[in-house]
Scaffold this motif. Structure first.
Motif, mmCIF file in Angstrom:
data_model
loop_
_atom_site.group_PDB
_atom_site.id
_atom_site.type_symbol
_atom_site.label_atom_id
_atom_site.label_comp_id
_atom_site.label_asym_id
_atom_site.label_seq_id
_atom_site.Cartn_x
_atom_site.Cartn_y
_atom_site.Cartn_z
ATOM 1 N N GLY A 17 0.875 -1.201 0.032
ATOM 2 C CA GLY A 17 -0.132 0.087 0.063
ATOM 3 C C GLY A 17 0.739 1.293 -0.101
ATOM 4 N N THR A 18 0.724 2.011 0.982
ATOM 5 C CA THR A 18 1.449 3.466 1.092
ATOM 6 C C THR A 18 2.822 3.457 1.657
ATOM 7 O OG1 THR A 18 0.203 3.822 3.157
ATOM 8 C CG2 THR A 18 -0.676 4.726 1.123
ATOM 9 N N ILE A 19 3.036 2.010 2.178
ATOM 10 C CA ILE A 19 4.494 1.968 2.706
ATOM 11 C C ILE A 19 5.592 1.772 1.773
ATOM 12 C CG2 ILE A 19 5.702 0.406 4.438
ATOM 13 C CD1 ILE A 19 3.353 -0.523 5.708
ATOM 14 N N ASN A 20 6.532 2.660 2.029
ATOM 15 C CA ASN A 20 7.564 2.813 1.182
ATOM 16 C C ASN A 20 8.688 1.562 1.570
ATOM 17 O OD1 ASN A 20 6.648 4.993 -0.386
ATOM 18 N ND2 ASN A 20 7.258 6.324 1.330
ATOM 19 N N ILE A 21 9.401 1.265 0.558
ATOM 20 C CA ILE A 21 10.487 0.380 0.727
ATOM 21 C C ILE A 21 11.886 1.092 0.627
ATOM 22 C CG2 ILE A 21 11.749 -1.949 0.079
ATOM 23 C CD1 ILE A 21 8.931 -2.827 -1.076
ATOM 24 N N PRO A 22 12.706 1.033 1.737
ATOM 25 C CA PRO A 22 14.100 1.635 1.628
ATOM 26 C C PRO A 22 14.942 1.082 0.167
ATOM 27 C CG PRO A 22 13.638 0.739 3.713
ATOM 28 C CD PRO A 22 12.710 0.290 2.857
ATOM 29 N N PRO A 23 15.694 2.093 -0.268
ATOM 30 C CA PRO A 23 16.632 1.602 -1.323
ATOM 31 C C PRO A 23 17.143 0.360 -1.178
ATOM 32 C CG PRO A 23 16.966 4.031 -0.622
ATOM 33 C CD PRO A 23 15.984 3.522 0.359
ATOM 34 N N ASP A 24 17.987 0.215 0.096
ATOM 35 C CA ASP A 24 18.799 -0.922 0.456
ATOM 36 C C ASP A 24 17.930 -1.518 1.777
ATOM 37 O OD1 ASP A 24 20.950 -0.795 -1.482
ATOM 38 O OD2 ASP A 24 21.757 1.143 -0.377
ATOM 39 N N VAL A 25 17.876 -2.983 1.608
ATOM 40 C CA VAL A 25 17.268 -3.660 2.519
ATOM 41 C C VAL A 25 17.946 -5.118 2.536
ATOM 42 C CG1 VAL A 25 15.220 -4.861 3.503
ATOM 43 C CG2 VAL A 25 15.052 -2.782 2.413
ATOM 44 N N THR A 26 18.286 -5.479 4.097
ATOM 45 C CA THR A 26 18.810 -6.727 4.143
ATOM 46 C C THR A 26 18.171 -7.337 5.289
ATOM 47 O OG1 THR A 26 21.111 -6.004 3.415
ATOM 48 C CG2 THR A 26 20.920 -7.932 4.942
ATOM 49 N N LEU A 27 17.844 -8.740 5.081
ATOM 50 C CA LEU A 27 16.798 -9.545 6.039
ATOM 51 C C LEU A 27 17.783 -10.719 6.404
ATOM 52 C CD1 LEU A 27 14.346 -10.045 7.638
ATOM 53 C CD2 LEU A 27 13.234 -10.965 5.511
ATOM 54 N N ASP A 28 18.020 -11.103 7.847
ATOM 55 C CA ASP A 28 18.478 -12.153 8.369
ATOM 56 C C ASP A 28 17.456 -12.576 9.299
ATOM 57 O OD1 ASP A 28 20.901 -12.035 7.081
ATOM 58 O OD2 ASP A 28 21.807 -10.414 8.393
ATOM 59 N N VAL A 29 17.026 -13.777 9.088
ATOM 60 C CA VAL A 29 15.957 -14.560 10.005
ATOM 61 C C VAL A 29 16.664 -16.069 10.382
ATOM 62 C CG1 VAL A 29 13.710 -15.455 9.943
ATOM 63 C CG2 VAL A 29 14.271 -13.349 8.734
ATOM 64 N N LYS A 30 16.561 -16.276 11.583
ATOM 65 C CA LYS A 30 16.705 -17.613 12.318
ATOM 66 C C LYS A 30 15.348 -18.096 12.787
ATOM 67 C CE LYS A 30 21.545 -16.562 13.515
ATOM 68 N NZ LYS A 30 22.496 -16.403 14.732
ATOM 69 N N SER A 31 15.186 -19.405 12.551
ATOM 70 C CA SER A 31 13.777 -19.880 13.003
ATOM 71 C C SER A 31 14.130 -21.299 13.478
ATOM 72 C CB SER A 31 12.758 -19.947 11.814
ATOM 73 O OG SER A 31 11.639 -20.289 12.317
ATOM 74 N N TYR A 32 12.961 -21.884 14.412
ATOM 75 C CA TYR A 32 12.869 -23.014 14.797
ATOM 76 C C TYR A 32 11.408 -23.333 15.266
ATOM 77 C CZ TYR A 32 13.362 -21.817 19.687
ATOM 78 O OH TYR A 32 12.954 -21.107 21.025
ATOM 79 N N GLY A 33 10.966 -24.645 15.208
ATOM 80 C CA GLY A 33 9.425 -24.556 15.851
ATOM 81 C C GLY A 33 8.961 -25.628 14.739
ATOM 82 N N ASP A 34 7.426 -25.807 14.995
ATOM 83 C CA ASP A 34 6.591 -26.711 14.322
ATOM 84 C C ASP A 34 5.310 -25.806 13.920
ATOM 85 O OD1 ASP A 34 4.981 -26.247 16.911
ATOM 86 O OD2 ASP A 34 6.293 -27.876 17.566
ATOM 87 N N THR A 35 4.273 -26.759 13.388
ATOM 88 C CA THR A 35 3.094 -25.777 12.974
ATOM 89 C C THR A 35 2.325 -25.375 14.145
ATOM 90 O OG1 THR A 35 1.816 -28.151 13.086
ATOM 91 C CG2 THR A 35 2.973 -27.581 10.862
ATOM 92 N N LYS A 36 2.624 -25.573 15.343
ATOM 93 C CA LYS A 36 2.000 -24.890 16.223
ATOM 94 C C LYS A 36 2.476 -23.685 16.919
ATOM 95 C CE LYS A 36 0.012 -29.070 18.158
ATOM 96 N NZ LYS A 36 0.143 -30.050 19.508
ATOM 97 N N THR A 37 3.716 -23.585 16.853
ATOM 98 C CA THR A 37 4.524 -22.374 17.417
ATOM 99 C C THR A 37 5.891 -22.168 16.480
ATOM 100 O OG1 THR A 37 3.700 -22.725 19.423
ATOM 101 C CG2 THR A 37 5.789 -20.904 19.039
#
Length: 233
Positions: A110-130
């Protein structure tokens, strides 16, 4: 209807694939509405290497690289043939968001702009419940770190997270010229779905409003359906 035992393979699965694809060559197979998201993509590199054996799998690498954007993921997954038991560990995702990825995201923001440079780092663990997440977003308009969990529910999604923002520039994101850079740390609990609810408590350590700096603002906000109440002190 297929029972999980019917689709579970009898032997080990080992995958090692790499390819170079020109999205323009796929226009015959997909509609214009889909291909418009990829209209500016040049040759794209795709790679996947992993295996699955004895209810345990490892994604050694999953790569997607365009001229200016990249996605890379690794991790371990267990019991993929049974949704009730499905779980994962040590999932790590690294993403550089350039203009190619922005073309896909922009229609949904929508009206939210995206920065010129974006880096995303994600770590995850879990299952279908959490689903447990440790996410860091680095941009030219400020950085955000989030540690928390996402819980699928019957009527929506539950979110419980600690969020830290450093040097966030709201004017760049949402075109609010009177609001300058801010730093904050908050605890947030929310339910997203048919009956949205949200509770936020925390501290805005500093923020610029009309070119004046204000420090140490206690923040408490709650959302119930279509009613929002916020207290600042």
């Amino acid at each position: 209807h297929l029972d999980s035992a019917e689709v579970q393979p009898k032997s080990d699965i080992d995958v090692n694939v790499s390819a170079r694809i020109s999205p323009r060559d796929l226009t015959y197979f997909f509609s214009d509405s889909i291909m418009n998201y990829f209209k500016n993509w040049e040759t794209t590199e795709v790679g996947i290497h992993g295996y699955y054996s004895l209810e345990k799998g490892e994604l050694k690498t999953l790569n997607l690289k365009t001229g200016n954007s990249a996605f890379h993921a690794t991790g371990k997954v267990y019991d993929i043939w049974d949704l009730k038991k499905l779980n994962w560990r040590d999932v790590v995702i690294h993403t550089n968001v350039g203009s190619d990825f922005k073309n896909i995201l922009t229609p949904f923001l929508g009206t939210i702009n995206i920065p010129p440079d974006v880096t995303l780092d994600v770590k995850s663990y879990g299952d279908t419940k959490t689903i447990n997440l440790d996410a860091k977003v680095f941009t030219t308009w400020g950085n955000v770190e989030t540690v928390g969990s996402v819980t699928p529910q019957a009527s929506g999604i539950g979110v419980d997270a600690q969020v830290t923002g450093k040097n966030i520039v709201p004017d760049a994101w949402l075109e609010l010229p009177w609001l300058g850079p801010l730093n904050l740390s908050v605890d947030a609990r929310a339910t997203i779905g048919d009956n949205p609810e949200m509770e936020i408590k925390g501290l805005i350590s500093s923020v610029e409003i009309m070119d004046q700096t204000i420090n140490s603002i206690a923040l408490q906000s709650s959302l119930r359906n279509d009613s929002l109440a916020t207290t600042l002190s």
